[in-house]
Each structure stands twice: as C-alpha cells, then as structure tokens.
Design a protein around this motif. Structure first.
Motif, PDB file in Angstrom:
ATOM      1  N   PHE A 109       0.820  -1.216   0.000  1.00  0.00           N
ATOM      2  CA  PHE A 109       0.000   0.000   0.000  1.00  0.00           C
ATOM      3  C   PHE A 109       0.851   1.262   0.000  1.00  0.00           C
ATOM      4  CE2 PHE A 109      -3.409  -2.876   0.754  1.00  0.00           C
ATOM      5  CZ  PHE A 109      -4.529  -2.227   0.257  1.00  0.00           C
ATOM      6  N   SER A 110       2.022   1.229   0.621  1.00  0.00           N
ATOM      7  CA  SER A 110       2.903   2.399   0.610  1.00  0.00           C
ATOM      8  C   SER A 110       3.438   2.656  -0.798  1.00  0.00           C
ATOM      9  CB  SER A 110       4.064   2.198   1.585  1.00  0.00           C
ATOM     10  OG  SER A 110       3.594   2.131   2.912  1.00  0.00           O
ATOM     11  N   LEU A 111       3.848   1.597  -1.484  1.00  0.00           N
ATOM     12  CA  LEU A 111       4.342   1.748  -2.850  1.00  0.00           C
ATOM     13  C   LEU A 111       3.216   2.149  -3.801  1.00  0.00           C
ATOM     14  CD1 LEU A 111       6.678  -1.367  -2.830  1.00  0.00           C
ATOM     15  CD2 LEU A 111       7.434   1.000  -3.062  1.00  0.00           C
ATOM     16  N   GLY A 112       2.007   1.620  -3.571  1.00  0.00           N
ATOM     17  CA  GLY A 112       0.858   2.039  -4.376  1.00  0.00           C
ATOM     18  C   GLY A 112       0.527   3.506  -4.153  1.00  0.00           C
ATOM     19  N   SER A 113       0.626   3.969  -2.901  1.00  0.00           N
ATOM     20  CA  SER A 113       0.392   5.383  -2.591  1.00  0.00           C
ATOM     21  C   SER A 113       1.443   6.253  -3.262  1.00  0.00           C
ATOM     22  CB  SER A 113       0.440   5.599  -1.070  1.00  0.00           C
ATOM     23  OG  SER A 113      -0.505   4.793  -0.406  1.00  0.00           O
ATOM     24  N   THR A 114       2.692   5.814  -3.213  1.00  0.00           N
ATOM     25  CA  THR A 114       3.781   6.554  -3.857  1.00  0.00           C
ATOM     26  C   THR A 114       3.543   6.661  -5.356  1.00  0.00           C
ATOM     27  OG1 THR A 114       5.299   5.699  -2.176  1.00  0.00           O
ATOM     28  CG2 THR A 114       6.279   6.669  -4.133  1.00  0.00           C
ATOM     29  N   GLU A 115       3.007   5.605  -5.961  1.00  0.00           N
ATOM     30  CA  GLU A 115       2.708   5.632  -7.397  1.00  0.00           C
ATOM     31  C   GLU A 115       1.666   6.690  -7.721  1.00  0.00           C
ATOM     32  OE1 GLU A 115       1.514   2.621 -11.053  1.00  0.00           O
ATOM     33  OE2 GLU A 115       2.479   1.880  -9.250  1.00  0.00           O
ATOM     34  N   CYS A 116       0.640   6.816  -6.888  1.00  0.00           N
ATOM     35  CA  CYS A 116      -0.378   7.853  -7.102  1.00  0.00           C
ATOM     36  C   CYS A 116       0.248   9.244  -7.094  1.00  0.00           C
ATOM     37  CB  CYS A 116      -1.457   7.766  -6.021  1.00  0.00           C
ATOM     38  SG  CYS A 116      -2.519   6.311  -6.119  1.00  0.00           S
ATOM     39  N   PHE A 117       1.139   9.495  -6.135  1.00  0.00           N
ATOM     40  CA  PHE A 117       1.784  10.804  -6.035  1.00  0.00           C
ATOM     41  C   PHE A 117       2.723  11.046  -7.226  1.00  0.00           C
ATOM     42  CE2 PHE A 117       1.029  10.072  -1.339  1.00  0.00           C
ATOM     43  CZ  PHE A 117      -0.014  10.980  -1.258  1.00  0.00           C
ATOM     44  N   PHE A 118       3.430  10.001  -7.652  1.00  0.00           N
ATOM     45  CA  PHE A 118       4.335  10.162  -8.795  1.00  0.00           C
ATOM     46  C   PHE A 118       3.559  10.485 -10.071  1.00  0.00           C
ATOM     47  CE2 PHE A 118       8.219   8.396  -6.806  1.00  0.00           C
ATOM     48  CZ  PHE A 118       9.142   9.233  -7.403  1.00  0.00           C
ATOM     49  N   LEU A 119       2.422   9.830 -10.278  1.00  0.00           N
ATOM     50  CA  LEU A 119       1.619  10.104 -11.470  1.00  0.00           C
ATOM     51  C   LEU A 119       1.140  11.548 -11.474  1.00  0.00           C
ATOM     52  CD1 LEU A 119      -0.462   6.794 -11.710  1.00  0.00           C
ATOM     53  CD2 LEU A 119       1.359   7.540 -13.250  1.00  0.00           C
ATOM     54  N   TRP A 153       8.025   9.859  -2.207  1.00  0.00           N
ATOM     55  CA  TRP A 153       8.413   8.678  -1.435  1.00  0.00           C
ATOM     56  C   TRP A 153       8.018   8.805   0.033  1.00  0.00           C
ATOM     57  CZ3 TRP A 153       9.801   4.151  -3.368  1.00  0.00           C
ATOM     58  CH2 TRP A 153      10.309   4.087  -4.662  1.00  0.00           C
ATOM     59  N   VAL A 154       8.259   9.974   0.616  1.00  0.00           N
ATOM     60  CA  VAL A 154       7.952  10.158   2.043  1.00  0.00           C
ATOM     61  C   VAL A 154       6.451  10.114   2.289  1.00  0.00           C
ATOM     62  CG1 VAL A 154       8.064  11.779   3.972  1.00  0.00           C
ATOM     63  CG2 VAL A 154      10.067  11.456   2.511  1.00  0.00           C
ATOM     64  N   LEU A 155       5.673  10.851   1.486  1.00  0.00           N
ATOM     65  CA  LEU A 155       4.216  10.855   1.658  1.00  0.00           C
ATOM     66  C   LEU A 155       3.634   9.460   1.443  1.00  0.00           C
ATOM     67  CD1 LEU A 155       3.036  14.157  -0.083  1.00  0.00           C
ATOM     68  CD2 LEU A 155       2.704  13.527   2.311  1.00  0.00           C
ATOM     69  N   GLY A 156       4.144   8.762   0.419  1.00  0.00           N
ATOM     70  CA  GLY A 156       3.641   7.421   0.123  1.00  0.00           C
ATOM     71  C   GLY A 156       3.836   6.455   1.273  1.00  0.00           C
ATOM     72  N   PHE A 157       4.982   6.532   1.946  1.00  0.00           N
ATOM     73  CA  PHE A 157       5.279   5.593   3.030  1.00  0.00           C
ATOM     74  C   PHE A 157       4.714   6.032   4.376  1.00  0.00           C
ATOM     75  CE2 PHE A 157       7.902   3.628  -0.053  1.00  0.00           C
ATOM     76  CZ  PHE A 157       8.129   2.339   0.397  1.00  0.00           C
TER      77      PHE A 157
END
Length: 313
Positions: A109-119, A153-157
């Motif tokens: 879920f942290s990596l999935g959240s990071t993906e949302c922010f990167f997009l 990365w920080v927000l996602g994790f």
C-alpha cells in the motif's frame, strides 16, 4: 493516536493462509512458470528504462528523471507481491507469518500510494512543459525535481502507516484463511475478533483521498494541457504535444481504471475472484506494460533504448 489491542485470547492466531489461485498441482506449476516470466520481464523492462536514463545524457531532464524513479518504484511494487505469490504456488500450506503479512500489507500500500503521487507529479511536469514552456527551465529545476521525488516517497510511506500499525495490534480469531494472493485490508479486518468501524472508516477515507486528490489534479492538469494544445496553430506541434503526454495518460488510465473499479465501490460488492483479477491487473500487469508504453510512444526513450540494447540503426 492510541494503538488498540483486544488482549490475549486462546483463539488469537499468529499467521494466515493465503489461498491465492486454488487449482490442481499442475495448474499451480503452470501459474508459477507464467508469473515467473512476467516478473522477470517486468524487472528487465523497468531496469532498462532506468539504465537508459542514467547512460543517455539527453535524458537527464526532469521528465526522464521522474520516469526513472517511477520505473524504480514499479520494480519494488511488483516485488512486494510476486515473490511471495510464486512461493505460494509451490507451497502445500500457503502460510504467511503474521509479521510477513503486515510487512507485505505496508509495503504494497505504501508503494501504491507513492505511485499515485508520482503520477500526479509527472502530470504537473507535463503541464509546465506544455503550458509554461518559456518558464519551464526556471520552475522545474533540478532542486525542485529532487524535492518532488523525495516528497512522493515520504508521503507514500507515511500515508497508511497509522492504520496499518493499529490493525496489526488487533486480535484475529477464527479462520486463518484469506481468499486472496496478498494481505489486503478487507479480508484482514473480516478476521478480527471484534469489528472496528472507526478503523474501517479511516482506511476507506484515506484510500478515497489518496485516489481522488491526485486523480483530480491529473485531470485538471490535462484539461489545461488540452486547452493549450488546441491553441497550437501547427498540426505537427499538436502531434508532438500529444505524443509527449500520450504515454503518461495511457499509464494513468491503466492504473486508475483498475484501482477505481476495486476501491470506489464497496469491497463487499466484489466477489473474491473479481478482487484477485483486478488487483492482479494493477499490481502485476500494469508494471509489465508501462515500460512498453513509455519506450514505444516516446521517440527519445525509444532511441535511448535502441542505443542501450545495441540495435540502433
């Protein structure tokens, strides 16, 4: 926030059984081979993009730096689920430890959240490049690009950290069986000894915010991009602008299309089989397809990949 624990109980369990994709032994071996190939191709495709960006000086720009970080993210995103899935295909017990389950839960879920922010950040970069071309070099500096990458990365994790800690300290009773190939919050909360509506509401709210805030930002950015592109007098200029954004839009459509099917409507409305298929698509298939989209639709990346692979004409 206080971390709750329901205390010790003789029926409290210490591990879970991930059913995965139930089928005869021959089918399990076939799935193992299939997903092993998919996993290796995903690693190779995303690693190729990273190497192309590192080795080609022409790609040392914010757009490709973000893309290289995105590919690095995709490698770890697929690694958070597939190796355990492969082990389960060959396992007779299909047991995952309590700590292993929640580590997978957190990283997935942290990596999935990071993906949302990167997009969202990649959409912002395209907006600046097309709508503010003269100011782009002064706005999207190396320092800003680095800060945006670190923030993603920080927000996602941090996004799901507290709910995951709270859920991990709850007691789980009865059946240890999770009808999924990964540790998902829905099946986990269903195994708790007592219902936790506040935790369910918190997880649902965080998921909704995570999905809709970046998605609306991406859509807003591309509405402005579309408006700017339509004002370009030359057809060649419009085609170039659309080709620049086309690959990112394709990736956004694949990821958000499948994720929203899964999480926008209540989880209870989806059968276990549908949950697995949709989760498999955005967590395994999408990271496999993304390198193809970026390398085939982007001329600079295609040229760099040909140079990297030694197939340049």
């Amino acid at each position: 926030m206080k971390i709750f624990s329901t205390g010790n109980d003789s029926s409290t369990i210490t591990g879970f059984i991930l059913l995965g994709f139930p089928c005869p032994r021959e089918g399990q071996v076939l799935l193992f081979v299939l997903f092993s190939i998919v996993y290796l191709l995903t690693l190779m495709g995303n690693a190729s993009i990273i190497c192309a960006v590192l080795w080609d000086q022409r790609l040392h720009s914010p757009m490709y730096i973000l893309l290289a970080n995105f590919s690095f993210l995709e490698i770890w995103y697929v690694t958070s689920t597939v190796p355990n899935m492969l082990a389960n295909f060959l396992s007779d017990t299909k047991v995952i430890s309590f700590s292993g389950c929640f580590l997978q839960f957190y990283f997935f879920f942290s990596l999935g959240s990071t993906e949302c922010f990167f997009l969202a950040v990649m959409a912002f970069d395209r907006y600046l490049a097309i709508c503010r071309p003269l100011h782009y070099p002064t706005i999207m500096t190396g320092r800003l690009c680095t800060n945006l990458v670190i923030s993603c990365w920080v927000l996602g994790f941090l996004w799901f950290l507290i709910p995951i800690i709270i859920i991990s300290h709850m007691s789980f009773c009865g059946s240890r069986v999770i009808d999924h190939f990964l540790c998902d919050p829905g099946p986990l909360l269903a195994l708790t000894c007592t219902r936790a509506p506040i935790i369910e509401l918190t997880s649902s709210t965080l998921s909704s915010l995570l999905l809709f805030i970046p998605f609306l930002f991406i859509m807003g950015s591309y509405v402005l991009v579309l408006r700017a592109v339509l004002r370009v007098p030359s057809i060649a200029g419009r085609r170039k602008a659309f080709s620049t954004c086309g690959s990112h839009l394709a990736v956004v459509s694949l990821f958000y299309g499948s994720v929203m099917v899964m999480y926008v409507s209540p989880t209870s409305e989806h059968e276990a089989g549908m949950q697995k298929i949709v989760t498999l698509f955005y967590s395994v298939v999408t990271p496999l397809i993304n390198p193809l989209i970026y390398s085939l639709r982007n001329k600079d990346m295609k040229h760099a990949m040909e140079k990297l692979l030694g197939t340049e004409k």
